[in-house]
Design a protein around this motif. Structure first.
Motif, PDB file in Angstrom:
ATOM      1  N   THR A 106      31.942 -22.291  23.056  1.00  0.00           N
ATOM      2  CA  THR A 106      31.322 -22.571  21.761  1.00  0.00           C
ATOM      3  C   THR A 106      32.348 -22.478  20.645  1.00  0.00           C
ATOM      4  OG1 THR A 106      29.236 -21.644  22.569  1.00  0.00           O
ATOM      5  CG2 THR A 106      29.446 -21.919  20.190  1.00  0.00           C
ATOM      6  N   LEU A 107      33.212 -21.465  20.708  1.00  0.00           N
ATOM      7  CA  LEU A 107      34.256 -21.296  19.688  1.00  0.00           C
ATOM      8  C   LEU A 107      35.199 -22.491  19.676  1.00  0.00           C
ATOM      9  CD1 LEU A 107      35.525 -19.449  17.552  1.00  0.00           C
ATOM     10  CD2 LEU A 107      36.871 -18.401  19.366  1.00  0.00           C
ATOM     11  N   GLY A 108      35.515 -23.009  20.869  1.00  0.00           N
ATOM     12  CA  GLY A 108      36.352 -24.196  20.930  1.00  0.00           C
ATOM     13  C   GLY A 108      35.701 -25.398  20.274  1.00  0.00           C
ATOM     14  N   THR A 109      34.361 -25.459  20.315  1.00  0.00           N
ATOM     15  CA  THR A 109      33.624 -26.563  19.696  1.00  0.00           C
ATOM     16  C   THR A 109      33.652 -26.480  18.179  1.00  0.00           C
ATOM     17  OG1 THR A 109      32.141 -26.601  21.612  1.00  0.00           O
ATOM     18  CG2 THR A 109      31.381 -27.750  19.647  1.00  0.00           C
ATOM     19  N   VAL A 110      33.619 -25.252  17.623  1.00  0.00           N
ATOM     20  CA  VAL A 110      33.493 -25.084  16.157  1.00  0.00           C
ATOM     21  C   VAL A 110      34.765 -24.516  15.536  1.00  0.00           C
ATOM     22  CG1 VAL A 110      30.991 -24.760  16.315  1.00  0.00           C
ATOM     23  CG2 VAL A 110      32.472 -22.763  16.400  1.00  0.00           C
TER      24      VAL A 110
ATOM     25  N   LEU B  50      36.735 -13.125  14.758  1.00  0.00           N
ATOM     26  CA  LEU B  50      38.023 -12.538  14.365  1.00  0.00           C
ATOM     27  C   LEU B  50      39.189 -13.358  14.926  1.00  0.00           C
ATOM     28  CD1 LEU B  50      37.285  -8.720  14.800  1.00  0.00           C
ATOM     29  CD2 LEU B  50      37.801  -9.896  12.648  1.00  0.00           C
ATOM     30  N   ILE B  51      39.049 -13.788  16.180  1.00  0.00           N
ATOM     31  CA  ILE B  51      40.094 -14.618  16.785  1.00  0.00           C
ATOM     32  C   ILE B  51      40.236 -15.927  16.019  1.00  0.00           C
ATOM     33  CG2 ILE B  51      40.671 -15.995  18.839  1.00  0.00           C
ATOM     34  CD1 ILE B  51      39.372 -13.702  20.492  1.00  0.00           C
ATOM     35  N   SER B  52      39.099 -16.532  15.684  1.00  0.00           N
ATOM     36  CA  SER B  52      39.129 -17.800  14.951  1.00  0.00           C
ATOM     37  C   SER B  52      39.761 -17.638  13.572  1.00  0.00           C
ATOM     38  CB  SER B  52      37.705 -18.346  14.812  1.00  0.00           C
ATOM     39  OG  SER B  52      37.698 -19.547  14.081  1.00  0.00           O
ATOM     40  N   ALA B  53      39.517 -16.476  12.927  1.00  0.00           N
ATOM     41  CA  ALA B  53      40.021 -16.255  11.570  1.00  0.00           C
ATOM     42  C   ALA B  53      41.495 -15.880  11.548  1.00  0.00           C
ATOM     43  CB  ALA B  53      39.190 -15.165  10.882  1.00  0.00           C
ATOM     44  N   PHE B  54      41.928 -15.044  12.496  1.00  0.00           N
ATOM     45  CA  PHE B  54      43.276 -14.483  12.430  1.00  0.00           C
ATOM     46  C   PHE B  54      44.230 -14.987  13.508  1.00  0.00           C
ATOM     47  CE2 PHE B  54      40.464 -11.288  10.464  1.00  0.00           C
ATOM     48  CZ  PHE B  54      41.048 -11.234   9.197  1.00  0.00           C
ATOM     49  N   ALA B  55      43.688 -15.551  14.582  1.00  0.00           N
ATOM     50  CA  ALA B  55      44.569 -16.054  15.651  1.00  0.00           C
ATOM     51  C   ALA B  55      43.976 -17.333  16.251  1.00  0.00           C
ATOM     52  CB  ALA B  55      44.751 -14.996  16.733  1.00  0.00           C
ATOM     53  N   PRO B  56      43.796 -18.379  15.433  1.00  0.00           N
ATOM     54  CA  PRO B  56      43.181 -19.618  15.944  1.00  0.00           C
ATOM     55  C   PRO B  56      43.975 -20.258  17.080  1.00  0.00           C
ATOM     56  CG  PRO B  56      44.130 -19.958  13.749  1.00  0.00           C
ATOM     57  CD  PRO B  56      44.150 -18.490  14.012  1.00  0.00           C
ATOM     58  N   TRP B  57      45.289 -19.971  17.124  1.00  0.00           N
ATOM     59  CA  TRP B  57      46.121 -20.506  18.201  1.00  0.00           C
ATOM     60  C   TRP B  57      45.682 -19.988  19.573  1.00  0.00           C
ATOM     61  CZ3 TRP B  57      48.151 -16.577  20.955  1.00  0.00           C
ATOM     62  CH2 TRP B  57      48.268 -15.334  20.302  1.00  0.00           C
ATOM     63  N   ALA B  58      44.946 -18.856  19.563  1.00  0.00           N
ATOM     64  CA  ALA B  58      44.548 -18.238  20.836  1.00  0.00           C
ATOM     65  C   ALA B  58      43.312 -18.895  21.448  1.00  0.00           C
ATOM     66  CB  ALA B  58      44.282 -16.744  20.631  1.00  0.00           C
TER      67      ALA B  58
ATOM     68  N   GLY C  84      36.823 -29.378  33.639  1.00  0.00           N
ATOM     69  CA  GLY C  84      36.842 -30.126  32.382  1.00  0.00           C
ATOM     70  C   GLY C  84      37.629 -29.407  31.301  1.00  0.00           C
ATOM     71  N   ILE C  85      37.480 -28.086  31.240  1.00  0.00           N
ATOM     72  CA  ILE C  85      38.221 -27.293  30.251  1.00  0.00           C
ATOM     73  C   ILE C  85      39.722 -27.382  30.517  1.00  0.00           C
ATOM     74  CG2 ILE C  85      38.683 -24.943  29.428  1.00  0.00           C
ATOM     75  CD1 ILE C  85      35.692 -24.346  29.931  1.00  0.00           C
ATOM     76  N   LEU C  86      40.101 -27.247  31.792  1.00  0.00           N
ATOM     77  CA  LEU C  86      41.518 -27.317  32.146  1.00  0.00           C
ATOM     78  C   LEU C  86      42.094 -28.710  31.860  1.00  0.00           C
ATOM     79  CD1 LEU C  86      41.480 -25.330  35.520  1.00  0.00           C
ATOM     80  CD2 LEU C  86      42.241 -24.518  33.284  1.00  0.00           C
ATOM     81  N   VAL C  87      41.321 -29.742  32.176  1.00  0.00           N
ATOM     82  CA  VAL C  87      41.777 -31.111  31.926  1.00  0.00           C
ATOM     83  C   VAL C  87      41.990 -31.343  30.433  1.00  0.00           C
ATOM     84  CG1 VAL C  87      41.022 -33.538  31.943  1.00  0.00           C
ATOM     85  CG2 VAL C  87      40.824 -32.156  34.018  1.00  0.00           C
ATOM     86  N   HIS C  88      41.052 -30.890  29.615  1.00  0.00           N
ATOM     87  CA  HIS C  88      41.174 -31.072  28.170  1.00  0.00           C
ATOM     88  C   HIS C  88      42.336 -30.263  27.587  1.00  0.00           C
ATOM     89  CE1 HIS C  88      37.748 -33.587  27.016  1.00  0.00           C
ATOM     90  NE2 HIS C  88      37.120 -33.054  28.045  1.00  0.00           N
TER      91      HIS C  88
ATOM     92  N   THR D 205      42.616 -22.078  22.416  1.00  0.00           N
ATOM     93  CA  THR D 205      42.886 -22.935  23.587  1.00  0.00           C
ATOM     94  C   THR D 205      43.322 -22.127  24.809  1.00  0.00           C
ATOM     95  OG1 THR D 205      43.422 -24.832  22.185  1.00  0.00           O
ATOM     96  CG2 THR D 205      44.233 -24.883  24.446  1.00  0.00           C
ATOM     97  N   PRO D 206      44.281 -21.171  24.679  1.00  0.00           N
ATOM     98  CA  PRO D 206      44.620 -20.359  25.856  1.00  0.00           C
ATOM     99  C   PRO D 206      43.428 -19.583  26.420  1.00  0.00           C
ATOM    100  CG  PRO D 206      46.308 -20.106  24.176  1.00  0.00           C
ATOM    101  CD  PRO D 206      45.201 -20.886  23.558  1.00  0.00           C
ATOM    102  N   LEU D 207      42.571 -19.067  25.535  1.00  0.00           N
ATOM    103  CA  LEU D 207      41.389 -18.346  26.010  1.00  0.00           C
ATOM    104  C   LEU D 207      40.439 -19.274  26.753  1.00  0.00           C
ATOM    105  CD1 LEU D 207      40.607 -15.979  22.988  1.00  0.00           C
ATOM    106  CD2 LEU D 207      41.316 -15.304  25.281  1.00  0.00           C
ATOM    107  N   LEU D 208      40.280 -20.488  26.217  1.00  0.00           N
ATOM    108  CA  LEU D 208      39.441 -21.470  26.901  1.00  0.00           C
ATOM    109  C   LEU D 208      40.018 -21.796  28.282  1.00  0.00           C
ATOM    110  CD1 LEU D 208      38.467 -24.027  24.108  1.00  0.00           C
ATOM    111  CD2 LEU D 208      36.897 -22.705  25.509  1.00  0.00           C
ATOM    112  N   MET D 209      41.346 -21.959  28.347  1.00  0.00           N
ATOM    113  CA  MET D 209      41.991 -22.265  29.626  1.00  0.00           C
ATOM    114  C   MET D 209      41.799 -21.126  30.631  1.00  0.00           C
ATOM    115  SD  MET D 209      43.534 -25.279  29.426  1.00  0.00           S
ATOM    116  CE  MET D 209      45.016 -25.366  30.410  1.00  0.00           C
TER     117      MET D 209
END
Length: 329
Positions: free
Chosen positions: A179-183, A96-104, A263-267, A106-110
């Motif tokens: 995983t979501l960040g990868t795809v 749902l996040i990927s479909a409706f709020a893809p901008w979120a 690594g996530i923070l650096v990226h 990267t912040p979620l990964l961080m």
């Protein structure tokens, strides 16, 4: 005339069949390419989330310690079922996040990376600040509780299962977020396939290994009771190695937290990512350059992870103190 019409009809049919065959081949190639893409993305996601697995494995194995031997597998199974429920919640949420709020994404990964660093730093701080005799006292307390018939072991098990499922939810959220960040840029169907595949593979893999680890001591004891000298020697070796395996998993899991989280923070910070990348490229000119090209960026990621973990832990402790003071007033 009729013969000519028949030949024309047969020619049209042959042309249609050729078109159908061509379209079938194209569709088959597309399906194969899609399957290959899903396979590649799943492998990449598995590699990126592998760092979290060491900690997931160690934490879940530690959660089960202190349970009676005959109840270890039922407890692991109960936690595994809770983990599957966690994935059933997390995978649709990620889609749902990927479909409706893809901008979120990267912040979620961080946030997930920062939490990993915080958790790793907290573990190191806890280890340094706790004396060995405190851990021994806790172990003895668990042993006495297991031996005491008046203690409600079912309630103890339920508490352990709840705690393990809560821990699994956090670590599963991190795995799904990575995983979501990868795809994130892949088609929706491939996202579903990769996220579902990772969720199933990771759950079965982690809890299958946890079940094996917690029964290692039982296997060692069983082998020491055998008549064969070789079997007894192997059993004694397993009993000696089991505690070290748990310690090794814990250390590897903590190191993985800093590496993956850093690594996530650096990226997520382009300037920092370019700086680390440049350092890795510069290191490749040193002797055995290929080795330094891999080690230097990972070491820098770990340093970023340690610093970030320390800062987050300091912030959390400060917040607790401020809240405690305001509550007491």
């Amino acid at each position: 005339m009729a013969a000519g019409s028949l030949l024309a009809l047969l020619d049209d049919i042959a042309t249609i069949l050729d078109d159908v065959a061509l379209m079938t081949k194209v569709a088959a190639k597309k399906s194969a390419a899609m399957a290959d893409d899903v396979s590649v993305m799943t492998k990449v996601a598995a590699q990126k989330t592998a760092g979290v697995l060491g900690d997931d494995l160690a934490l879940n194995a530690q959660q089960v310690t202190g349970v009676r031997a005959e109840r270890e597998i039922p407890v692991v199974w109960a936690v595994a079922k809770g983990s599957f429920i966690n994935k059933v919640i997390l995978v649709p949420a990620a889609l749902l996040i990927s479909a409706f709020a893809p901008w979120a994404v990267t912040p979620l990964l961080m946030l997930g990376g920062a939490f990993l660093c915080f958790e790793g730093f907290e573990k190191v701080a806890h280890k340094l600040m706790h004396a060995p005799h405190e851990d021994e006292a806790e172990h003895e307390s668990r042993a006495r509780a297991n031996a005491n018939p008046a203690v409600d072991l079912v309630a103890m098990e339920k508490d352990k299962i709840k705690g393990a499922v809560r821990t699994d939810f956090i670590l599963s959220a991190e795995i799904i977020a990575i995983t979501l960040g990868t795809v994130a840029t892949a088609p929706f169907g491939q996202q579903v396939a990769v996220l579902s595949g990772i969720a199933i593979i990771m759950t079965i893999g982690v809890y299958g290994l946890v079940a094996g680890i917690v029964k290692l001591d039982d296997l060692g004891l069983w082998l020491t009771g055998k008549g064969s000298a070789a079997a007894r020697a192997i059993g004694s070796g397993i009993l000696r190695a089991a505690p070290w395996l748990m310690k090794g998993l814990s250390i590897a899991g903590t190191a993985a937290m800093f590496l993956v989280g850093g690594g996530i923070l650096v990226h997520g910070v382009p300037a920092l990512h370019h700086a680390v990348e440049a350092a890795g490229n510069a290191a490749s000119a040193w002797p055995v350059g290929w080795l330094w090209h891999v080690l230097v960026p990972n070491l820098l990621n770990a340093v970023v992870g340690i610093v970030a973990g320390g800062l987050v832990l300091a912030g959390v402790q400060l917040f607790k103190r401020v809240r405690g003071k305001s509550a007491s007033q």
